[in-house]
Design a protein around this motif. Structure first.
Motif, short mmCIF file in Angstrom:
data_model
loop_
_atom_site.label_atom_id
_atom_site.label_comp_id
_atom_site.label_asym_id
_atom_site.label_seq_id
_atom_site.Cartn_x
_atom_site.Cartn_y
_atom_site.Cartn_z
N THR A 99 0.83 -1.20 0.00
CA THR A 99 0.00 0.00 0.00
C THR A 99 0.86 1.25 0.00
O THR A 99 2.03 1.20 0.39
CB THR A 99 -0.92 0.00 1.25
OG1 THR A 99 -1.52 1.29 1.40
CG2 THR A 99 -0.16 -0.31 2.53
N ASN A 100 0.26 2.38 -0.40
CA ASN A 100 1.01 3.64 -0.27
C ASN A 100 0.91 4.20 1.14
O ASN A 100 1.51 5.23 1.44
CB ASN A 100 0.56 4.66 -1.33
CG ASN A 100 -0.90 5.06 -1.20
OD1 ASN A 100 -1.43 5.21 -0.10
ND2 ASN A 100 -1.56 5.27 -2.34
N GLY A 101 0.15 3.57 1.99
CA GLY A 101 0.15 3.90 3.42
C GLY A 101 -0.76 5.05 3.82
O GLY A 101 -1.05 5.23 5.00
N THR A 102 -1.25 5.82 2.85
CA THR A 102 -1.94 7.05 3.20
C THR A 102 -3.32 6.81 3.83
O THR A 102 -3.85 7.69 4.50
CB THR A 102 -2.12 7.95 1.96
OG1 THR A 102 -2.82 7.19 0.96
CG2 THR A 102 -0.79 8.41 1.41
N LEU A 103 -3.90 5.64 3.60
CA LEU A 103 -5.25 5.37 4.13
C LEU A 103 -5.22 4.46 5.36
O LEU A 103 -6.27 4.10 5.89
CB LEU A 103 -6.11 4.72 3.03
CG LEU A 103 -6.26 5.53 1.74
CD1 LEU A 103 -6.99 4.73 0.67
CD2 LEU A 103 -6.99 6.85 2.01
N LEU A 104 -4.01 4.10 5.80
CA LEU A 104 -3.90 3.19 6.95
C LEU A 104 -4.43 3.84 8.21
O LEU A 104 -4.07 4.98 8.52
CB LEU A 104 -2.42 2.85 7.18
CG LEU A 104 -1.81 1.73 6.36
CD1 LEU A 104 -0.31 1.67 6.63
CD2 LEU A 104 -2.46 0.40 6.72
N VAL A 121 4.80 -0.92 2.79
CA VAL A 121 4.43 0.46 2.48
C VAL A 121 5.46 1.03 1.50
O VAL A 121 6.66 0.79 1.65
CB VAL A 121 4.39 1.32 3.77
CG1 VAL A 121 4.13 2.79 3.45
CG2 VAL A 121 3.34 0.79 4.74
N SER A 122 4.97 1.76 0.49
CA SER A 122 5.88 2.38 -0.48
C SER A 122 6.21 3.80 -0.02
O SER A 122 5.32 4.60 0.23
CB SER A 122 5.22 2.44 -1.86
OG SER A 122 4.82 1.15 -2.25
N GLY A 140 0.03 17.81 -4.45
CA GLY A 140 0.68 17.93 -3.13
C GLY A 140 1.48 16.69 -2.78
O GLY A 140 1.36 15.65 -3.43
N GLY A 141 2.30 16.80 -1.74
CA GLY A 141 3.11 15.66 -1.30
C GLY A 141 2.26 14.64 -0.56
O GLY A 141 1.17 14.94 -0.07
N SER A 142 2.78 13.42 -0.46
CA SER A 142 2.04 12.34 0.22
C SER A 142 2.77 11.84 1.47
O SER A 142 2.28 10.98 2.18
CB SER A 142 1.84 11.17 -0.75
OG SER A 142 3.09 10.62 -1.11
N TYR A 143 3.98 12.38 1.72
CA TYR A 143 4.83 11.83 2.79
C TYR A 143 4.14 11.85 4.15
O TYR A 143 4.11 10.85 4.87
CB TYR A 143 6.14 12.62 2.85
CG TYR A 143 7.09 12.11 3.91
CD1 TYR A 143 8.01 11.11 3.63
CD2 TYR A 143 7.08 12.64 5.21
CE1 TYR A 143 8.89 10.65 4.59
CE2 TYR A 143 7.94 12.18 6.19
CZ TYR A 143 8.85 11.19 5.87
OH TYR A 143 9.71 10.73 6.84
N ALA A 144 3.58 13.03 4.50
CA ALA A 144 3.03 13.17 5.85
C ALA A 144 1.94 12.14 6.10
O ALA A 144 1.92 11.48 7.14
CB ALA A 144 2.51 14.59 6.05
N GLN A 145 1.06 11.97 5.11
CA GLN A 145 -0.03 11.01 5.25
C GLN A 145 0.50 9.57 5.32
O GLN A 145 0.04 8.76 6.10
CB GLN A 145 -0.93 11.07 4.02
CG GLN A 145 -2.14 11.97 4.15
CD GLN A 145 -2.85 11.99 2.80
OE1 GLN A 145 -2.31 12.55 1.85
NE2 GLN A 145 -4.01 11.36 2.74
N ALA A 146 1.48 9.28 4.45
CA ALA A 146 2.02 7.91 4.39
C ALA A 146 2.72 7.56 5.70
O ALA A 146 2.54 6.46 6.24
CB ALA A 146 2.98 7.77 3.22
N ARG A 151 3.31 4.86 10.91
CA ARG A 151 3.48 4.91 12.36
C ARG A 151 2.28 4.30 13.08
O ARG A 151 2.42 3.68 14.13
CB ARG A 151 3.70 6.36 12.84
CG ARG A 151 5.02 6.98 12.37
CD ARG A 151 6.22 6.32 13.02
NE ARG A 151 7.46 7.05 12.77
CZ ARG A 151 8.67 6.51 12.88
NH1 ARG A 151 8.80 5.23 13.20
NH2 ARG A 151 9.75 7.22 12.66
N CYS A 152 1.10 4.49 12.50
CA CYS A 152 -0.10 3.91 13.09
C CYS A 152 0.05 2.38 13.12
O CYS A 152 -0.26 1.73 14.12
CB CYS A 152 -1.32 4.33 12.26
SG CYS A 152 -2.84 3.52 12.73
N ALA A 153 0.57 1.83 12.02
CA ALA A 153 0.78 0.37 11.95
C ALA A 153 1.81 -0.06 12.99
O ALA A 153 1.63 -1.06 13.69
CB ALA A 153 1.23 -0.02 10.54
#
Ligand code: SF4
Ligand code: SF4
Length: 393
Positions: A99-104, A121-122, A140-146, A151-153
């Motif tokens: 996953t790209n991690g943003t929805l985790l 996670v990518s 926009g960037g995706s880093y913060a969300q990913a 970290r949630c995981a």
């Protein structure tokens, strides 16, 4: 391994994405999410194929697009169906998700824990580096969300792996520190999607990808306890020691991966679409065909045997047992199709010979002698290959 493209769209729009941004438009004709009927048929075909071919453990990989867009119910359906089919057929299903991690979030992490789904996670590096390419549809960037998702995981007790596309323009030291801080279970370094027609982005130097990866290797190897596994390095070390690991990018093993699209189409690894737009369309579908029938398709057959289907140059290469000719999509050229060495051949030669020699240097002389193992420097490997190729005419 069955890669289930459970969702064919993505909430990100990475500039290098082979699904959306390298010319192929197959996804536009596919359902956005895999239907329940397709899930059931895909799982049944995969488990039956495993049982028929004597495979005891079959891995399902949830993939996309962004697989989490499919929703938790779809994941649950795959797991339930695979466990039921597996029980009946004597096959053990195992699961992972990329996953790209943003929805985790917590809900997803609970599901992954409950269903023993291992998580990858990518993420391409620190924020300013990651966000040059891994962007949203708004730019926009995706880093913060990913990283929030990652970290949630971790907070949930999961230990995700990371998938990192190598950019030789960046600092390996910075990348290493960033990875050590994130403490993934394992890192998979990927070379950017490229072939002889669409050549790789080149940084400075002759072998920028090897130089970057070798700088990373030295940092990793120097650590008393490496802070994370690196599959690429571990595979080269293992192959040097005569214990090759299955991989579709290195070695000599058959590639046992099929990809199943949201409409049920059975295809080869989807990166091939970046080389040949439309290559995912094979005409074989889980609703009508067995996996073994789909394996008769020329591209699936070629991919299955890619590590032993070598061009003339790879056939005489002194490190072909470790390299296996490189990842099939990287061999493509408009002239000659896949009958080429990897477009990353020089990088692979330097990377493999250097890690091989570093590994041999840790072994006692009598062991090397008994196993007939000798160091082979990068330039010597290139010279040997050229001489053998000339002798073959
Ligand atoms: S997250 Fe993956 S599927 Fe989505 S755009 Fe980026 S590379 Fe493509
Ligand atoms: S190093 Fe180059 S020539 Fe040797 S097997 Fe790999 S791609 Fe082929």
């Amino acid at each position: 391994v069955g890669v289930l493209k459970i969702a064919s769209r993505c909430n990100l729009n990475c500039t290098y994405c082979y699904m959306y941004n390298l010319g192929d438009r197959t996804y536009l004709g596919q359902p956005k999410v895999m239907s329940d009927a397709t899930i059931d048929a895909a799982v049944r075909r995969c488990i039956r194929h495993a049982a028929e071919t004597g495979v005891e453990t079959f891995r399902f990989v949830f993939h996309g697009g962004e697989p989490l867009l499919a929703g938790r119910e779809k994941f649950g359906r795959v797991v339930d169906a695979a466990l039921a089919e597996g029980r009946a057929a004597g096959v053990r299903p195992v699961f992972s998700v990329q996953t790209n991690g943003t929805l985790l979030d917590r809900g997803w992490c609970e599901l992954f824990e409950d269903c023993s789904i291992s998580l990858g996670v990518s993420l391409d590096g620190p924020e300013r580096l990651n966000d040059r390419f891994r962007i949203t549809h708004q730019g926009g960037g995706s880093y913060a969300q990913a990283v929030r998702g990652y970290r949630c995981a971790q907070d949930h007790g999961l230990r995700p792996g990371l998938l990192v596309v190598v950019d030789p323009e960046t600092s390996p030291q910075e990348a290493f520190s960033h990875l050590a801080d994130l403490a993934p279970r394992q890192v998979d370094f990927l070379l950017p999607e490229a072939n002889h027609t669409r050549v790789p982005p080149r940084g400075s130097g002759d072998t920028p990808f090897a130089d970057w990866l070798l700088a990373m290797f030295r940092l990793w190897d120097a650590a008393a306890i490496p802070p994370f596994g690196v599959r690429l390095f571990e595979q080269i070390i293992a192959a040097t020691l005569g214990v090759p690991q299955p991989s579709d990018a290195l070695g000599q093993a058959d590639n046992e991966i099929v990809v199943i699209e949201t409409d049920g189409e059975i295809g080869p690894v989807d990166v091939l679409r970046a080389a040949i737009p439309g290559a995912g369309r094979t005409g074989f579908n889980v609703h009508e065909h067995d996996i073994s029938q789909a394996m008769s398709h020329p591209l699936l057959r070629l991919y299955h045997k890619a590590n032993r289907t070598l061009c003339d140059m790879c056939a005489v290469c002194p490190i072909n047992e470790i390299c296996g000719g490189g990842y099939l999509p990287h061999r493509f050229g408009k002239d000659g199709g896949f009958d080429h060495p990897s477009v990353y051949c020089r990088d692979l030669t330097k990377l493999i010979t250097t890690i091989r020699d570093a590994t041999l240097a840790t072994l006692p002389g009598d062991v090397l002698k008994a196993a007939c193992l000798r160091p082979l420097a990068f330039r010597d490997a290139e010279r040997t290959r050229a001489l053998r190729a000339a002798a073959e005419g």
